[in-house]
Design a protein around this motif. Structure first.
Motif, PDB file in Angstrom:
ATOM      1  N   GLY A 127      -0.370   3.699   7.957  1.00 50.82           N
ATOM      2  CA  GLY A 127      -1.482   3.906   6.925  1.00 50.82           C
ATOM      3  C   GLY A 127      -1.081   3.601   5.459  1.00 50.82           C
ATOM      4  N   GLN A 128       0.112   3.986   5.240  1.00 51.40           N
ATOM      5  CA  GLN A 128       0.660   3.568   3.838  1.00 51.40           C
ATOM      6  C   GLN A 128       0.449   2.107   3.484  1.00 51.40           C
ATOM      7  OE1 GLN A 128       4.988   3.387   3.130  1.00 51.40           O
ATOM      8  NE2 GLN A 128       5.159   3.372   5.433  1.00 51.40           N
ATOM      9  N   PHE A 129       0.419   1.082   4.207  1.00 55.16           N
ATOM     10  CA  PHE A 129       0.374  -0.096   3.836  1.00 55.16           C
ATOM     11  C   PHE A 129      -1.179  -0.474   3.501  1.00 55.16           C
ATOM     12  CE2 PHE A 129       3.782  -0.192   7.326  1.00 55.16           C
ATOM     13  CZ  PHE A 129       4.845  -0.596   6.213  1.00 55.16           C
ATOM     14  N   TYR A 130      -2.025   0.137   4.327  1.00 52.68           N
ATOM     15  CA  TYR A 130      -3.295  -0.228   4.016  1.00 52.68           C
ATOM     16  C   TYR A 130      -3.831   0.785   2.818  1.00 52.68           C
ATOM     17  CZ  TYR A 130      -3.435  -1.564   9.012  1.00 52.68           C
ATOM     18  OH  TYR A 130      -2.955  -2.215  10.136  1.00 52.68           O
ATOM     19  N   ALA A 131      -3.237   1.825   2.559  1.00 56.98           N
ATOM     20  CA  ALA A 131      -3.340   2.596   1.183  1.00 56.98           C
ATOM     21  C   ALA A 131      -3.162   1.699  -0.045  1.00 56.98           C
ATOM     22  CB  ALA A 131      -2.949   3.863   1.557  1.00 56.98           C
ATOM     23  N   GLN A 132      -2.018   1.261   0.072  1.00 58.84           N
ATOM     24  CA  GLN A 132      -1.481   0.412  -0.843  1.00 58.84           C
ATOM     25  C   GLN A 132      -2.461  -0.912  -1.248  1.00 58.84           C
ATOM     26  OE1 GLN A 132       3.071   0.557  -1.511  1.00 58.84           O
ATOM     27  NE2 GLN A 132       2.825   0.816   0.458  1.00 58.84           N
ATOM     28  N   LEU A 133      -2.982  -1.550  -0.043  1.00 56.70           N
ATOM     29  CA  LEU A 133      -3.713  -2.488  -0.288  1.00 56.70           C
ATOM     30  C   LEU A 133      -5.127  -2.066  -1.026  1.00 56.70           C
ATOM     31  CD1 LEU A 133      -3.595  -4.406   3.266  1.00 56.70           C
ATOM     32  CD2 LEU A 133      -2.963  -5.565   0.928  1.00 56.70           C
ATOM     33  N   ALA A 134      -5.502  -0.951  -0.778  1.00 53.38           N
ATOM     34  CA  ALA A 134      -6.955  -0.467  -1.634  1.00 53.38           C
ATOM     35  C   ALA A 134      -6.535  -0.370  -3.224  1.00 53.38           C
ATOM     36  CB  ALA A 134      -7.152   0.893  -1.279  1.00 53.38           C
ATOM     37  N   TYR A 135      -5.485  -0.651  -3.727  1.00 57.57           N
ATOM     38  CA  TYR A 135      -5.112  -0.854  -5.077  1.00 57.57           C
ATOM     39  C   TYR A 135      -5.536  -2.164  -5.468  1.00 57.57           C
ATOM     40  CZ  TYR A 135      -3.315   3.789  -6.083  1.00 57.57           C
ATOM     41  OH  TYR A 135      -3.217   5.167  -6.415  1.00 57.57           O
ATOM     42  N   ARG A 193      -1.600  -7.057   7.843  1.00 56.28           N
ATOM     43  CA  ARG A 193      -2.428  -5.920   7.303  1.00 56.28           C
ATOM     44  C   ARG A 193      -3.607  -6.408   6.599  1.00 56.28           C
ATOM     45  NH1 ARG A 193      -0.061  -2.080  10.395  1.00 56.28           N
ATOM     46  NH2 ARG A 193       2.144  -2.273  10.170  1.00 56.28           N
ATOM     47  N   ALA A 194      -3.430  -7.342   5.874  1.00 52.71           N
ATOM     48  CA  ALA A 194      -4.625  -7.840   4.866  1.00 52.71           C
ATOM     49  C   ALA A 194      -5.845  -8.154   5.645  1.00 52.71           C
ATOM     50  CB  ALA A 194      -3.843  -8.936   4.012  1.00 52.71           C
ATOM     51  N   ARG A 195      -5.671  -8.556   6.920  1.00 47.01           N
ATOM     52  CA  ARG A 195      -7.018  -8.968   7.708  1.00 47.01           C
ATOM     53  C   ARG A 195      -7.859  -7.618   7.848  1.00 47.01           C
ATOM     54  NH1 ARG A 195      -3.468 -12.763  11.086  1.00 47.01           N
ATOM     55  NH2 ARG A 195      -3.625 -10.912  12.474  1.00 47.01           N
ATOM     56  N   ARG A 196      -7.384  -6.440   7.846  1.00 43.84           N
ATOM     57  CA  ARG A 196      -8.020  -5.384   8.150  1.00 43.84           C
ATOM     58  C   ARG A 196      -8.255  -4.578   6.975  1.00 43.84           C
ATOM     59  NH1 ARG A 196      -4.342  -3.038  13.175  1.00 43.84           N
ATOM     60  NH2 ARG A 196      -4.475  -4.857  14.460  1.00 43.84           N
ATOM     61  N   ILE A 197      -9.064  -5.265   6.207  1.00 38.13           N
ATOM     62  CA  ILE A 197      -9.103  -4.998   4.463  1.00 38.13           C
ATOM     63  C   ILE A 197     -10.211  -4.156   4.115  1.00 38.13           C
ATOM     64  CG2 ILE A 197     -10.464  -6.958   3.948  1.00 38.13           C
ATOM     65  CD1 ILE A 197      -7.637  -5.454   1.791  1.00 38.13           C
ATOM     66  N   LEU A 198     -11.405  -3.947   5.231  1.00 41.60           N
ATOM     67  CA  LEU A 198     -12.634  -3.310   4.845  1.00 41.60           C
ATOM     68  C   LEU A 198     -12.369  -1.777   4.537  1.00 41.60           C
ATOM     69  CD1 LEU A 198     -15.407  -3.525   4.343  1.00 41.60           C
ATOM     70  CD2 LEU A 198     -15.845  -3.061   6.811  1.00 41.60           C
ATOM     71  N   PRO A 199     -11.379  -0.940   5.257  1.00 41.55           N
ATOM     72  CA  PRO A 199     -11.153   0.470   4.780  1.00 41.55           C
ATOM     73  C   PRO A 199     -10.452   0.388   3.223  1.00 41.55           C
ATOM     74  CG  PRO A 199     -10.530   0.008   7.107  1.00 41.55           C
ATOM     75  CD  PRO A 199     -11.157  -1.090   6.675  1.00 41.55           C
ATOM     76  N   SER A 200      -9.693  -0.393   3.142  1.00 45.21           N
ATOM     77  CA  SER A 200      -9.234  -0.483   1.733  1.00 45.21           C
ATOM     78  C   SER A 200      -9.978  -0.658   0.880  1.00 45.21           C
ATOM     79  CB  SER A 200      -8.018  -1.529   1.824  1.00 45.21           C
ATOM     80  OG  SER A 200      -7.010  -1.034   2.732  1.00 45.21           O
ATOM     81  N   MET A 201     -11.183  -1.647   0.949  1.00 46.32           N
ATOM     82  CA  MET A 201     -12.072  -1.968   0.083  1.00 46.32           C
ATOM     83  C   MET A 201     -13.073  -0.832  -0.144  1.00 46.32           C
ATOM     84  SD  MET A 201     -13.311  -5.940   0.958  1.00 46.32           S
ATOM     85  CE  MET A 201     -12.383  -7.255   0.103  1.00 46.32           C
ATOM     86  N   ILE A 202     -13.487  -0.078   1.057  1.00 43.50           N
ATOM     87  CA  ILE A 202     -14.353   1.151   0.918  1.00 43.50           C
ATOM     88  C   ILE A 202     -13.692   2.050  -0.085  1.00 43.50           C
ATOM     89  CG2 ILE A 202     -15.255   3.016   2.296  1.00 43.50           C
ATOM     90  CD1 ILE A 202     -15.476   1.097   4.477  1.00 43.50           C
ATOM     91  N   ALA A 203     -12.527   2.498   0.313  1.00 41.83           N
ATOM     92  CA  ALA A 203     -11.617   3.272  -0.439  1.00 41.83           C
ATOM     93  C   ALA A 203     -11.655   2.987  -2.088  1.00 41.83           C
ATOM     94  CB  ALA A 203     -10.239   3.529  -0.102  1.00 41.83           C
ATOM     95  N   TRP A 204     -11.209   1.693  -2.299  1.00 40.02           N
ATOM     96  CA  TRP A 204     -11.463   1.143  -3.729  1.00 40.02           C
ATOM     97  C   TRP A 204     -12.718   1.519  -4.405  1.00 40.02           C
ATOM     98  CZ3 TRP A 204     -14.157  -1.747  -6.934  1.00 40.02           C
ATOM     99  CH2 TRP A 204     -13.586  -2.245  -8.128  1.00 40.02           C
TER     100      TRP A 204
END
Length: 522
Positions: free
Chosen positions: A67-75, A94-105
């Motif tokens: 989870g830490q990787f996807y959370a950092q992608l959200a920045y 990790r970058a391919r699964r980007i939508l949750p990170s985009m939603i967080a942003w």
């Protein structure tokens, strides 16, 4: 039991309230829900600057999770910052699964102080959305359908995804949404929703079998005429992931070890069965090993049921069967652990199983056996991670601060009114600030000793306070320098410690109710 609308509403709201209670226990006044990210202080990975600049829970126990990787992608959801690459274990993967990170942003409005917590909340929102969607898909009106609903919502895979801030549950919510709109004849909307699921987890595209295979009651001529339409819908579902994967490759380069999560059919699955049985006795944590074994039994039962009762013309049967090959070939790295990542990787299979047994009105016992994973799910959210050195927190519009215990104290003691610390000679209090630009800080505390003595506070080599204390408690506010958002305050006395009857400790002085005072800018 479900005939009364109020009773039916209560049967929905009580499990939701239980979930929110379990999740709410993880809230921290400074760190928020960031313990879900499972970052540890000793990790080998580099991290983006926001991990240092915003309050993020760092566990003192070793062991980080994905989870830490996807959370950092959200920045940096567009992958346009050089600080992201060193923070990833497998950047392209990790970058391919980007939508949750985009939603967080988007939820955080791009505010860097909110993004980590927004990312952690995405799974909570996905759980709530899935609960409402699945309630409608199952048309819950009986104990059987209610049990099937609970079996998905409290499954090990669902709660594991929430508790580790992963992408699986978000993907499942989109898959369920796609199935709901497809059941109402809205195929294009289903394909578009499924495309969102694929941007959370690539294996969600297995659910496109619902778009590709025509219903069994459709006339043969009509099925042939709709072939191009069905292929087009599958292309719609896959296109955003393909486009994003090309963008990732352009930005990041190719992923490595693409096939590391796969092995020979059933090799890892049978190995998991052998190790799960072997681990039960002897075991350091019998509850953990037993619930892991039961989770494996539940998943196995789901797969066997879906295989032996397969009906090509049944939407839910097709969906479940699509994930059986995946279950067979995922590698040991997916199965290992307690209960292991397989329970969340196979969440769509769990969803399909419960939809199918509910529609077929299977015996309640079969539904219970297939949902044995619930025991692991509830166990997973039982323990809230804590930092044993944390002593107090302060929060205001001026910033955020945490006071941690350093070396030298006997350990915190408390009653209903106060908490205090004794030391034999000296003890450290470690202060950490966020969002405060001042170069000084203030600590307020009370102090006393058994016999009179002088106590000094130093920060580094600088003496910031010194005073004669006695058996009568005295309260002080002391200002100290803050360097790079932190300060290490050492309380010490050169006087010899004393002993009191009934206490084996050597006691010098005690500090009462220390707290950091946050002040606004001058």
């Amino acid at each position: 039991m479900f005939a009364n609308p109020k009773t039916r509403s209560l049967c929905y709201l009580l499990p939701v309230a239980l979930f929110l209670f379990l999740v709410g226990r993880f809230w921290h006044p400074v760190y928020g829900f960031t313990s879900f990210l499972t970052m540890d202080a000793q990790t080998k990975f580099t991290r983006i600057a926001a991990v240092r600049e915003t309050p993020v829970f760092l566990s003192t126990a070793p062991g980080s999770y994905d989870g830490q990787f996807y959370a950092q992608l959200a920045y940096h959801p567009l992958l346009n910052s050089p600080e992201i690459a060193p923070a990833m274990d497998s950047y392209a993967y990790r970058a391919r699964r980007i939508l949750p990170s985009m939603i967080a942003w988007a939820l955080a409005g791009g505010n860097p102080n909110l993004i980590f917590n927004a990312y952690c909340v995405v799974n909570v929102l996905a759980w709530l959305a899935l609960s409402a969607i699945l309630w409608r898909l199952l048309e819950v009106r009986s104990a059987r359908t209610w049990t099937a609903w609970v079996g998905v919502m409290f499954s090990a895979g669902a709660l594991f995804s929430v508790g580790r801030a992963l992408t699986d549950l978000v993907a499942l919510a989109f898959v369920a949404g796609a199935l709901l709109v497809a059941s109402r004849g809205r195929k294009l909307a289903s394909a578009l929703t499924l495309s969102a699921a694929a941007l959370c987890k690539e294996t969600s595209l297995f659910s496109a079998v619902d778009l590709l295979v025509p219903d069994s009651d459709q006339a043969a001529g009509r099925r042939r005429r709709s072939l191009l339409s069905r292929v087009w819908l599958c292309c719609v579902a896959a296109a955003p992931l393909v486009a994003w994967a090309l963008y990732v490759r352009w930005r990041v380069g190719p992923a490595h070890d693409e096939w590391g999560n796969f092995t020979w059919p059933f090799a890892a699955f049978l190995s998991k069965w052998a190790s799960s049985v072997r681990d039960v006795y002897p075991s350091d944590d019998l509850l953990l090993t037993v619930t892991t074994l039961l989770t494996l039994a539940g998943l196995t039962f789901q797969a066997v049921y879906l295989a032996v009762t397969f009906e090509r013309g049944d939407r839910w049967s097709r969906l479940g069967a699509a994930y059986l090959p995946l279950m067979a070939v995922v590698s040991t790295s997916v199965w290992e652990g307690f209960p292991g990542a397989a329970c969340r990787v196979l969440l769509p299979m769990t969803l399909a199983f419960n939809l199918l047994v509910a529609r077929r009105k299977a015996h309640l016992a079969w539904i219970l056996i297939g949902n044995l994973t619930v025991l692991s799910g509830l166990l997973f959210l039982k323990d809230v991670p804590e930092n044993e050195t944390e002593y107090s927190t302060s929060r205001s519009t001026a910033g955020v601060a945490i006071l941690n215990l350093g070396d030298g104290w006997y350990g915190p003691e408390a009653n209903s009114s106060h908490h205090w610390l004794w030391t034999a000679k000296s003890g450290e209090l470690l202060v950490r600030y966020w969002r405060q630009s001042r170069s000084d800080g203030t600590i307020r505390f009370s102090i006393r000793s058994i016999t009179p003595r002088t106590v000094t506070i130093t920060e580094g080599d600088k003496v910031v306070w010194s005073h004669l204390v006695s058996s009568d408690p005295m309260t002080f506010s002391v200002t100290f320098p803050v360097i790079q958002s932190r300060a290490d305050l050492r309380f010490s006395s050169e006087a010899e410690p004393t002993r009191t009857p009934g206490d084996v400790r050597a006691l010098n002085f005690e500090v009462y109710d220390p707290v950091i005072v946050l002040r606004s800018e001058p």
